[in-house]
Design a protein around this motif. Structure first.
Motif, PDB file in Angstrom:
ATOM      1  N   PHE A 113      31.217  48.438  68.885  1.00 18.28           N
ATOM      2  CA  PHE A 113      32.317  49.249  68.360  1.00 18.28           C
ATOM      3  C   PHE A 113      31.855  50.703  68.341  1.00 18.28           C
ATOM      4  O   PHE A 113      30.693  50.985  68.000  1.00 18.28           O
ATOM      5  CB  PHE A 113      32.694  48.802  66.937  1.00 18.28           C
ATOM      6  N   TYR A 114      32.772  51.602  68.707  1.00 10.40           N
ATOM      7  CA  TYR A 114      32.459  53.032  68.711  1.00 10.40           C
ATOM      8  C   TYR A 114      32.557  53.542  67.279  1.00 10.40           C
ATOM      9  O   TYR A 114      33.593  53.379  66.626  1.00 10.40           O
ATOM     10  CB  TYR A 114      33.450  53.751  69.631  1.00 10.40           C
ATOM     11  N   ASN A 140      38.283  50.536  56.696  1.00 10.02           N
ATOM     12  CA  ASN A 140      38.111  51.958  57.011  1.00 10.02           C
ATOM     13  C   ASN A 140      38.501  52.847  55.820  1.00 10.02           C
ATOM     14  O   ASN A 140      39.251  53.810  55.955  1.00 10.02           O
ATOM     15  CB  ASN A 140      38.913  52.329  58.268  1.00 10.02           C
ATOM     16  N   ALA A 141      37.958  52.498  54.664  1.00 14.86           N
ATOM     17  CA  ALA A 141      38.091  53.272  53.415  1.00 14.86           C
ATOM     18  C   ALA A 141      39.503  53.267  52.825  1.00 14.86           C
ATOM     19  O   ALA A 141      39.796  54.031  51.911  1.00 14.86           O
ATOM     20  CB  ALA A 141      37.578  54.695  53.589  1.00 14.86           C
ATOM     21  N   LYS A 142      40.383  52.406  53.344  1.00 15.92           N
ATOM     22  CA  LYS A 142      41.717  52.296  52.721  1.00 15.92           C
ATOM     23  C   LYS A 142      41.586  51.597  51.354  1.00 15.92           C
ATOM     24  O   LYS A 142      42.361  51.841  50.455  1.00 15.92           O
ATOM     25  CB  LYS A 142      42.680  51.527  53.629  1.00 15.92           C
ATOM     26  N   LYS A 143      40.597  50.715  51.237  1.00 17.10           N
ATOM     27  CA  LYS A 143      40.322  50.061  49.954  1.00 17.10           C
ATOM     28  C   LYS A 143      39.008  50.628  49.433  1.00 17.10           C
ATOM     29  O   LYS A 143      38.007  50.639  50.152  1.00 17.10           O
ATOM     30  CB  LYS A 143      40.206  48.549  50.182  1.00 17.10           C
ATOM     31  N   LYS A 144      39.044  51.106  48.186  1.00 20.96           N
ATOM     32  CA  LYS A 144      37.844  51.718  47.600  1.00 20.96           C
ATOM     33  C   LYS A 144      37.529  51.058  46.272  1.00 20.96           C
ATOM     34  O   LYS A 144      38.447  50.651  45.554  1.00 20.96           O
ATOM     35  CB  LYS A 144      38.091  53.212  47.344  1.00 20.96           C
ATOM     36  N   LEU A 194      39.230  57.019  64.644  1.00 20.14           N
ATOM     37  CA  LEU A 194      39.794  56.064  65.619  1.00 20.14           C
ATOM     38  C   LEU A 194      39.715  54.629  65.112  1.00 20.14           C
ATOM     39  O   LEU A 194      40.034  53.698  65.843  1.00 20.14           O
ATOM     40  CB  LEU A 194      39.051  56.183  66.963  1.00 20.14           C
ATOM     41  N   ASN A 195      39.216  54.455  63.873  1.00 21.28           N
ATOM     42  CA  ASN A 195      39.109  53.102  63.301  1.00 21.28           C
ATOM     43  C   ASN A 195      38.058  52.244  63.989  1.00 21.28           C
ATOM     44  O   ASN A 195      38.266  51.030  64.162  1.00 21.28           O
ATOM     45  CB  ASN A 195      40.460  52.393  63.412  1.00 21.28           C
ATOM     46  N   ASP A 196      36.967  52.846  64.425  1.00 20.16           N
ATOM     47  CA  ASP A 196      35.863  52.121  65.094  1.00 20.16           C
ATOM     48  C   ASP A 196      36.370  51.157  66.176  1.00 20.16           C
ATOM     49  O   ASP A 196      36.257  49.934  66.051  1.00 20.16           O
ATOM     50  CB  ASP A 196      35.047  51.308  64.062  1.00 20.16           C
ATOM     51  N   PRO A 197      36.930  51.674  67.259  1.00 21.79           N
ATOM     52  CA  PRO A 197      37.485  50.769  68.275  1.00 21.79           C
ATOM     53  C   PRO A 197      36.411  49.950  68.987  1.00 21.79           C
ATOM     54  O   PRO A 197      35.282  50.403  69.147  1.00 21.79           O
ATOM     55  CB  PRO A 197      38.166  51.724  69.265  1.00 21.79           C
ATOM     56  N   MET A 198      36.818  48.764  69.408  1.00 20.87           N
ATOM     57  CA  MET A 198      35.895  47.921  70.168  1.00 20.87           C
ATOM     58  C   MET A 198      35.700  48.522  71.561  1.00 20.87           C
ATOM     59  O   MET A 198      36.657  49.016  72.157  1.00 20.87           O
ATOM     60  CB  MET A 198      36.489  46.523  70.289  1.00 20.87           C
ATOM     61  N   ILE A 199      34.470  48.494  72.036  1.00 23.33           N
ATOM     62  CA  ILE A 199      34.150  49.067  73.352  1.00 23.33           C
ATOM     63  C   ILE A 199      33.246  48.099  74.097  1.00 23.33           C
ATOM     64  O   ILE A 199      32.773  47.117  73.511  1.00 23.33           O
ATOM     65  CB  ILE A 199      33.429  50.437  73.208  1.00 23.33           C
TER      66      ILE A 199
END
Ligand code: UDP
Length: 255
Positions: free
Chosen positions: A121-122, A36-40, A127-132
């Protein structure tokens, strides 16, 4: 020439207004993000390669009757797309245990699944693309039940087709992510395959050596990252040897 109006900038792509209403131009960047863009980072030439790889796969899928948003490739880094309303759900298909599934269920990466599994995933960075589940998708009207039926059917067809296509070039399709959109045409609306299909959103392992030929090389600092993308493009025959040389010499090639 006037600069086109930018509609959206994502992690790996930029969308511009297209030449006609109902079209957009997608520009493929070399930028890469993970977690989630923490590593670029940057993967030299990735934009050029993903543009070609995704073009090839979208054309092949259209040939077997999968509707897509793809119109045509415009140049090294851009393609023309039909404008769609993106359904905010990431559809992940898994054939072999890897990545978040391995972590979540404590299973060894590389374990073949008894059957293909679809996960949702949402699409929400905050929200870090939560599983749904499908229940959330229909309850919150992110997609209508009949659209979900269509999405599942299309996803399974895409998986069957891509598994065979990659097997033909010595690659095991471990898992991948798809996105779908609503295409409004002549008072009608239908679900079509959108986004891109490339080593950015697929796990691709060499059939003989299990070498990873995808973005996990970047995520996990495995080295030879651009080389993995080049290898997939080379095996798919969407890039010629002299173009590979040109990419190496002018890695930030744009046009
Ligand atoms: N994937 C993706 N975008 C995402 C999350 C996953 O394209 O935001 C792809 C990823 O490349 C892999 C598959 O979906 O091919 C399954 O990813 P997983 O759930 O294992 O998550 P990750 O390990 O990427 O966190």
């Amino acid at each position: 020439m006037a600069r086109r109006r930018q509609i959206y900038e994502g992690k790996a792509k930029v969308l511009f207004e297209g030449p006609e209403p109902g079209t957009v131009v997608c520009y493929f960047k070399d930028d890469a993000t993970a977690f989630n863009a923490k590593k670029k980072g940057t993967i030299e030439g990735k934009g050029v390669l993903n543009n070609r790889i995704s073009e090839y796969l979208m054309i092949k899928l259209a040939e077997i009757g999968v509707p897509t948003h793809f119109v045509r490739r415009l140049n090294m880094r851009e393609q023309l797309l039909k404008e769609v309303e993106i359904i905010p759900v990431e559809v992940v298909v898994r054939n072999v245990v890897a990545g978040s599934l391995a972590q979540r269920l404590g299973m060894a990466e590389g374990t073949a699944l008894p059957r293909s599994i679809i996960e949702y995933f949402y699409k929400n960075d905050e929200l870090n693309d939560p599983m749904i589940t499908e229940e959330h998708i229909t309850a919150f009207n992110w997609a209508h039940p009949h659209e979900m039926d269509e999405i599942v059917q299309l996803t399974l067809r895409v998986n069957d087709f891509l598994c065979g296509l990659f097997l033909g070039i010595g690659i095991r399709l471990i898992d991948f992510k798809l996105e779908f959109g609503r295409l409004y045409e002549n008072d009608q609306v239908r679900v079509v395959l959108a986004d891109e299909i490339s080593p950015d959103n697929c796990r691709l392992w060499d059939i003989e050596t299990n070498e990873k030929l995808d973005k996990d090389r970047f995520r996990r600092d495995l080295g030879n990252v651009p080389e993995a993308y080049v290898e997939v493009a080379r095996r798919l025959k969407v890039i010629r040897d002299n173009e590979i040389e040109a990419l190496k010499n002018r890695p930030r090639l744009v046009e």
